[in-house]
Structures are given as C-alpha cells and as structure tokens.
Design a protein around this motif. Sequence first.
Motif, short mmCIF file in Angstrom:
data_model
loop_
_atom_site.label_atom_id
_atom_site.label_comp_id
_atom_site.label_asym_id
_atom_site.label_seq_id
_atom_site.Cartn_x
_atom_site.Cartn_y
_atom_site.Cartn_z
N GLU A 275 40.51 51.52 25.94
CA GLU A 275 39.29 51.24 25.71
C GLU A 275 38.02 52.02 25.78
O GLU A 275 36.72 51.72 25.57
N GLY A 276 38.30 53.37 26.35
CA GLY A 276 37.34 54.45 26.63
C GLY A 276 36.60 54.19 28.02
O GLY A 276 35.46 54.76 28.27
N ARG A 277 37.43 53.30 28.96
CA ARG A 277 36.81 53.09 30.24
C ARG A 277 37.57 53.92 31.24
O ARG A 277 38.53 54.27 31.18
N GLU A 278 36.73 54.47 32.08
CA GLU A 278 37.27 55.36 33.34
C GLU A 278 37.65 54.41 34.18
O GLU A 278 36.88 53.52 34.77
N GLN A 279 38.80 54.63 34.69
CA GLN A 279 39.32 53.86 36.05
C GLN A 279 38.99 54.34 37.07
O GLN A 279 38.84 55.54 37.43
#
Length: 301
Positions: A275-279
């Motif tokens: 989803e394009g989120r940085e963990q």
Amino acid sequence: MAAVGGRPGGTFAGAAGLGFTSALIMGPCVTAPLAGALLYIAQTGDTALGAAALFSLGLGQGVPLLLLGAFGSRALPRAGRWMQVVNRIFGFIFLGMAAWLAGRVVPPAAGLAIWSGVLAGVFLGALDRPESGAAPTARLRQAAGVATLLAAALMGVGVASGGDDPLRPLAGLRLGAPRHDSEKAVAFTTIRSVPELEEELARTDRPAMIYFTAEWCVSCRSIERRVWPDPGVQAALSEMQVLAADLTTFDADSQALLDRLRSVGPPTMIFLDAEGREQKETRLIGEPGPADVVASARAVQ
C-alpha cells in the motif's frame, strides 16, 4: 598566570589567544561526538544521560589540556629514534585517509591508482639494505614494507586491467567471471526524480524497496560487493519492486527525492508495503548486512 608558552611573564591576553586557537583546532574533532550526543538527547528525551554524556565529553577534552598546561613539556615523552617510527606510521595513516577521501570524488579506477601510489610511496624501507645485527623490529618493519610494496604492485596491475576496487584489484583479470555489481545481482530500476518515483510505484501493487545510491558513495560499492550478490537477499527481493535512486549528479530533483522520502543521503534503503507505507524499523542506513536486508524485506511482504 605563571607562564604562557613555557616562558615566564605570560599575560592573560596570551593565554586567551592560546585558548582560542586550541578551540579552533579541537573544534572539528569534537563536532562528530557532540552532534551524536545532541541527536541522542533529541530522539530519546533522556536529559540526564545526555547531560552526563556531554559532561564526560567536556571532561575528557579538558583534563589533558589542563595537565599539559600545568606541567608543560615535563609531561611529554622525550624525543628519540622512536619518533621516526611514529612519524612514518602517522604519515601512512594520513596518506591512506587522503586516498580514501579522494576515492569518493574521483572515478573508481583513478581511486585505485591513488591507492597504488600511496602504498608505493610508503613502503617502509622495503628496498633498504638490512644492517648487520639489526633489531627484530627493524626486520619486521622491512617485511611489512615488502608486503606493502607487493600490494601496491597488485593495485597498479589492477588499474591497468580495468579494476576499480582496492580490496579486489585483480577482479578485472578473471575472464568470464560474473561481475558482482548491483545491475547483475539485483534488477534495479533507476530513478532520479519524484515524478519518476511516483510513476514507478504506480505501475504495480507489489512491495517496493528504494535504494539511495551514487557513484561517489564508497559505502555503496561495499554494499554492491557484499549484499546484492547474496542468494538470500536476491530471493527476498525477487517478489518486490526494487528502485535505485541515483544521486550521482546531485541537483534540485535529487534534493526533492530525498525530502520526499525523508532521507539524508546514500546509502539508504527504504522498504514500502503493497500500500506504499513504510513499516517501522525497516529503514536501513549505512552498510547493513544481508540478514538485515532480508529481515526488512520480509517485514513488508
């Protein structure tokens, strides 16, 4: 003030001048640990530990200067033949540091040529005729000089054969052997601006890794040798979109790319989920090992 500069009759103005020039000399040496301590305080909010660290830093810097100021030349060791060895050792260190820094801004082959010249110029008496009854330390020094001269010769051959790595100067002579670089080991897509980044991320819904790199980045070349050829890393990245943000020609687009991903420069690896989120705790800065890259890649898949 009893004395300034070892002579009686010193003045406060002279002492202030010495203190000012000492601060100019010591300032650059203290900047890195001081910045680290302040950054730690800002990130953790632990003012007690931060204050203790700053106090210890100031104490460690100040006490030697106070001792030298109080005892003068009596606190220093006497000069002798041992100083010649010290001068050679530090001369080698300074020249090596200069070659290492130059390797960040010159082409790789030129950097290898510089290393060859540095090593050849400080061969520690490899060609000197040994004196009869020479001390064992002198013979060990000459043996080290011979080894250094041999290393310089290998690097010179490496330059002539197209090599660009001081740690593997003869890699260019391995005919038919695969090159362990990022293009061969991992199929990177190169980007140089924010629009290119957004366009590539929009092409697929797979997790992605953005790797900030540059030709002048020495640590990046180490990563290309140790990390990308690793089978575990290649397997972990095989199901991901891998982008190489090239900052070799640093311009406004490069700065915008850094700002977009909140990065300070190469080498940095940023891992995004589908989803394009940085963990959290997946970003890698510096020279990570293969296991670190695999762990971050698995965390976003």
